[in-house]
Design an enzyme around this catalytic site. Structure first.
Site, short mmCIF file in Angstrom:
data_model
loop_
_atom_site.label_atom_id
_atom_site.label_comp_id
_atom_site.label_asym_id
_atom_site.label_seq_id
_atom_site.Cartn_x
_atom_site.Cartn_y
_atom_site.Cartn_z
N ASP A 166 9.12 -6.08 2.20
CA ASP A 166 8.52 -7.03 1.25
C ASP A 166 7.78 -6.06 0.32
O ASP A 166 6.85 -5.44 0.38
CB ASP A 166 7.56 -7.96 1.77
N HIS A 170 5.77 -15.14 -7.50
CA HIS A 170 4.68 -14.66 -6.73
C HIS A 170 3.31 -15.66 -6.63
O HIS A 170 2.91 -15.88 -5.49
CB HIS A 170 4.05 -13.31 -7.27
N SER A 227 6.08 -17.99 -3.42
CA SER A 227 5.12 -17.47 -2.92
C SER A 227 3.84 -18.26 -3.25
O SER A 227 3.32 -18.44 -4.28
CB SER A 227 4.74 -16.07 -3.06
N ASN A 228 2.86 -18.82 -2.24
CA ASN A 228 1.65 -19.45 -2.56
C ASN A 228 1.89 -20.79 -3.29
O ASN A 228 0.95 -21.24 -4.12
CB ASN A 228 0.89 -18.45 -3.45
N ARG A 263 0.91 -1.00 -0.12
CA ARG A 263 0.03 -0.07 0.02
C ARG A 263 0.89 1.27 0.03
O ARG A 263 0.19 2.43 -0.01
CB ARG A 263 -0.98 0.07 1.42
N TYR A 311 2.97 -4.33 -7.05
CA TYR A 311 2.13 -3.14 -6.26
C TYR A 311 2.13 -1.81 -6.50
O TYR A 311 3.34 -1.24 -6.76
CB TYR A 311 2.88 -3.31 -4.79
N GLY A 348 1.22 -5.36 6.73
CA GLY A 348 0.99 -4.27 5.60
C GLY A 348 0.56 -2.95 6.02
O GLY A 348 0.23 -2.00 5.46
N THR A 349 0.56 -2.68 7.34
CA THR A 349 0.12 -1.25 7.89
C THR A 349 0.97 -0.09 7.42
O THR A 349 2.22 -0.37 7.41
CB THR A 349 -0.05 -1.62 9.34
#
Length: 305
Positions: free
Chosen positions: A47, A117, A147-148, A22, A52, A270-271
């Site tokens: 990260d 990703h 990832s995933n 973000r 993004y 992700g804050t």
């Protein structure tokens, strides 16, 4: 802030990572406060991903700190590639081009960790291996991961890739626990017993891959934050009760619950709120008891067999 070794890389990093998805929503000065605050809290792992903000998150990050060799040495940068508009792409050309783009946007000569990703159904592992070897040889990427991915997808890559895959970023939170559920409900005929990920948690521990939980405050698939959510009164009552006893907040306890697992996971938070990040960072110093961990698991809606 406690540290952990990422996989068996020999690289020791903060056990909490700041996710920068973000960051494109912030002005440069605001982003600077977020990054500096993280470093002051001992969070040195950041990260990213090439998608993004359409790449803008990486640009804002570098602009915010006026990226230079001195500050670069203080942090570990991870980025991801492989997601395109409407498809996934692990081709050699796309991996190499994505890394070049991230290097330029981050204004750095190297990436510490590169993750693939999301699984590409058309992956040709030989191409991935060629791309990784070229990036390693050139010094543009130090370490690699995924990832995933499930265990068999990782094994397919490992058949060709010469470099250790040190991390796997996976969705996990107190309210999203399929990695835990199946292991507790072995050989039972109900939904929690279904192995949806190929046993990825145990696989990760066996093969020294660090699990990096993403969306550690979300329930469902981006359905919302569970902390302070009136839809989960029993869970929040217990979070508040434990938090009060330990002199922290419910937010802290939600991350401490993840850190309590012996797999030594590295939550990606992700804050972009510095004060909330301070609450999260305190989880590094909070150790839940076995009883508290299971209490929270149960009030999150899970039944023990």
């Amino acid at each position: 802030m406690n540290n952990l070794e990422l996989g068996k890389s020999g690289m020791h990093v903060s056990e909490i990572s700041l996710g920068c998805m973000r960051m494109d929503q912030l002005a440069t000065q605001e982003a600077n406060r977020v990054i500096e605050n993280a470093l002051e809290l001992g969070i040195d792992f950041f990260d990213h991903a090439d998608i993004y903000g359409g790449g803008r998150s990486e640009e804002i990050f570098a602009e915010a700190i006026d990226m230079n060799p001195t500050i670069r040495e203080k942090m570990v940068l991870q980025t991801k590639c492989g997601i395109r508009d409407g498809s996934f792409d692990f081709s050699k050309g796309h991996i190499l081009n994505s890394v070049e783009g991230s290097l330029k946007r981050l204004n750095t000569d190297y990436i510490d960790v590169l993750l693939l990703h999301r699984p590409d159904a058309l992956v040709e592992p030989e191409e991935v291996a060629e791309a990784f070897s070229e990036l390693k040889r050139s010094g543009k990427v130090k370490h690699f991961g995924v990832s995933n991915h499930n265990p068999m997808q990782i094994e397919l890559l490992k058949k060709y890739v010469d470099h250790d895959l040190i991390a796997n970023q996976l969705q996990f939170s107190l309210m999203f626990t399929p990695m835990i559920d199946a292991g507790l409900n072995v050989n039972m005929e109900h939904d929690p017993a279904i192995v949806r990920d190929g046993g990825v948690l145990d696989y990760s521990r066996l093969h020294d891959m660090t699990v990096q939980p993403w969306s550690p405050f979300q329930h469902g698939f981006f359905e919302g934050v569970f902390v302070g959510n009136d839809d989960f009164p029993e869970l929040n009552q217990k979070l508040d009760e434990i938090a009060e006893a330990k002199g922290v907040t419910a937010t802290t306890i939600a991350i401490a619950w993840i850190l309590r697992h012996p797999a030594r996971m590295q939550p990606v938070v992700g804050t972009m709120n510095p004060e909330r990040l301070k609450e999260i960072a305190k989880a590094s110093d909070v150790k839940l008891t076995r009883e508290e961990w299971y209490e929270l698991y149960r009030v999150a809606g899970n039944k023990l067999p």
